[in-house]
Scaffold this motif. Structure first.
Motif, PDB file in Angstrom:
ATOM      1  N   SER A  66      36.322  42.629 -74.966  1.00 31.57           N
ATOM      2  CA  SER A  66      37.229  41.535 -75.301  1.00 31.57           C
ATOM      3  C   SER A  66      38.056  41.196 -74.075  1.00 31.57           C
ATOM      4  CB  SER A  66      38.151  41.943 -76.452  1.00 31.57           C
ATOM      5  OG  SER A  66      39.053  42.935 -76.003  1.00 31.57           O
ATOM      6  N   ASP A  67      38.881  40.192 -74.206  1.00 31.01           N
ATOM      7  CA  ASP A  67      39.779  39.834 -73.112  1.00 31.01           C
ATOM      8  C   ASP A  67      40.748  40.967 -72.809  1.00 31.01           C
ATOM      9  OD1 ASP A  67      38.531  37.384 -73.088  1.00 31.01           O
ATOM     10  OD2 ASP A  67      40.068  36.399 -74.287  1.00 31.01           O
ATOM     11  N   VAL A  68      41.025  41.785 -73.827  1.00 28.67           N
ATOM     12  CA  VAL A  68      41.987  42.875 -73.672  1.00 28.67           C
ATOM     13  C   VAL A  68      41.378  44.059 -72.941  1.00 28.67           C
ATOM     14  CG1 VAL A  68      43.451  44.492 -74.942  1.00 28.67           C
ATOM     15  CG2 VAL A  68      43.139  42.166 -75.793  1.00 28.67           C
ATOM     16  N   SER A  69      40.087  44.317 -73.162  1.00 27.21           N
ATOM     17  CA  SER A  69      39.461  45.520 -72.596  1.00 27.21           C
ATOM     18  C   SER A  69      38.103  45.236 -71.954  1.00 27.21           C
ATOM     19  CB  SER A  69      39.303  46.572 -73.697  1.00 27.21           C
ATOM     20  OG  SER A  69      38.526  46.046 -74.755  1.00 27.21           O
ATOM     21  N   PRO A  70      38.024  44.301 -70.997  1.00 25.59           N
ATOM     22  CA  PRO A  70      36.708  43.952 -70.443  1.00 25.59           C
ATOM     23  C   PRO A  70      36.085  45.045 -69.575  1.00 25.59           C
ATOM     24  CG  PRO A  70      38.438  42.841 -69.234  1.00 25.59           C
ATOM     25  CD  PRO A  70      39.090  43.540 -70.403  1.00 25.59           C
ATOM     26  N   GLU A  71      36.887  45.995 -69.102  1.00 26.35           N
ATOM     27  CA  GLU A  71      36.383  47.005 -68.170  1.00 26.35           C
ATOM     28  C   GLU A  71      35.858  48.264 -68.853  1.00 26.35           C
ATOM     29  OE1 GLU A  71      40.241  48.213 -69.476  1.00 26.35           O
ATOM     30  OE2 GLU A  71      39.628  46.294 -68.708  1.00 26.35           O
ATOM     31  N   LEU A  72      36.027  48.407 -70.156  1.00 22.68           N
ATOM     32  CA  LEU A  72      35.615  49.618 -70.857  1.00 22.68           C
ATOM     33  C   LEU A  72      34.096  49.705 -71.011  1.00 22.68           C
ATOM     34  CD1 LEU A  72      38.238  49.800 -73.754  1.00 22.68           C
ATOM     35  CD2 LEU A  72      38.231  51.091 -71.613  1.00 22.68           C
ATOM     36  N   ALA A  73      33.587  50.937 -70.943  1.00 22.84           N
ATOM     37  CA  ALA A  73      32.171  51.183 -71.218  1.00 22.84           C
ATOM     38  C   ALA A  73      31.942  51.020 -72.724  1.00 22.84           C
ATOM     39  CB  ALA A  73      31.795  52.591 -70.777  1.00 22.84           C
ATOM     40  N   VAL A  74      30.701  50.747 -73.121  1.00 22.50           N
ATOM     41  CA  VAL A  74      30.380  50.510 -74.534  1.00 22.50           C
ATOM     42  C   VAL A  74      30.866  51.664 -75.414  1.00 22.50           C
ATOM     43  CG1 VAL A  74      28.500  50.223 -76.198  1.00 22.50           C
ATOM     44  CG2 VAL A  74      28.420  49.027 -74.017  1.00 22.50           C
ATOM     45  N   GLU A  75      30.692  52.894 -74.956  1.00 21.26           N
ATOM     46  CA  GLU A  75      31.093  54.056 -75.752  1.00 21.26           C
ATOM     47  C   GLU A  75      32.596  54.080 -76.011  1.00 21.26           C
ATOM     48  OE1 GLU A  75      29.670  54.799 -72.413  1.00 21.26           O
ATOM     49  OE2 GLU A  75      27.820  54.156 -73.363  1.00 21.26           O
ATOM     50  N   GLU A  76      33.372  53.477 -75.117  1.00 21.93           N
ATOM     51  CA  GLU A  76      34.828  53.491 -75.227  1.00 21.93           C
ATOM     52  C   GLU A  76      35.380  52.318 -76.031  1.00 21.93           C
ATOM     53  OE1 GLU A  76      35.336  53.390 -70.953  1.00 21.93           O
ATOM     54  OE2 GLU A  76      36.143  55.416 -71.004  1.00 21.93           O
ATOM     55  N   LEU A  77      34.559  51.345 -76.306  1.00 23.67           N
ATOM     56  CA  LEU A  77      35.028  50.146 -76.994  1.00 23.67           C
ATOM     57  C   LEU A  77      35.325  50.442 -78.462  1.00 23.67           C
ATOM     58  CD1 LEU A  77      32.501  47.558 -75.552  1.00 23.67           C
ATOM     59  CD2 LEU A  77      34.944  47.688 -75.048  1.00 23.67           C
ATOM     60  N   PRO A  78      36.337  49.783 -79.013  1.00 27.03           N
ATOM     61  CA  PRO A  78      36.614  49.967 -80.445  1.00 27.03           C
ATOM     62  C   PRO A  78      35.569  49.247 -81.303  1.00 27.03           C
ATOM     63  CG  PRO A  78      38.069  48.305 -79.525  1.00 27.03           C
ATOM     64  CD  PRO A  78      37.276  48.866 -78.377  1.00 27.03           C
TER      65      PRO A  78
END
Length: 103
Positions: A66-78
């Motif tokens: 999302s715009d809030v968390s574009p840098e997170l890896a897939v495993e870390e995404l909510p």
């Protein structure tokens, strides 16, 4: 007779990685998959009896940046428990549902 249709698409991990062949959401070169086949079968039947042909399309259980968390890896995404599919609040006709799903 005026029948409405609300569509909810299961994007939970039990469907497998959508980038891997053989999983329920895998699409290659614009080909169909089990979800598109089901959308078209049900949508084409219901669409004939809908005056507006406007159908809301929702998804649930997906992980995406999302715009809030574009840098997170897939495993870390909510996990997104409920979200709109497509750009608009509703899709027009069965093809609109398919387009929203592919969005």
């Amino acid at each position: 007779l005026d029948i409405g249709l609300c569509v909810a698409i299961d994007f939970t991990s039990s469907n497998g990685d959508p980038q891997k062949p053989g999983t329920l959401h895998f699409i290659r070169d614009g080909m169909s998959n089990d979800y598109i086949d089901a959308i078209e079968s049900i949508g084409n039947a219901v669409e004939k009896y809908s005056k507006s042909k406007d159908f809301p399309v929702w998804g649930f259980g997906a992980k995406f940046p999302s715009d809030v968390s574009p840098e997170l890896a897939v495993e870390e995404l909510p996990v997104r428990h409920i979200f709109q599919c497509g750009e608009a609040e509703s899709a027009t006709g069965t093809q609109g549902i398919v387009d929203a799903y592919r969005y």
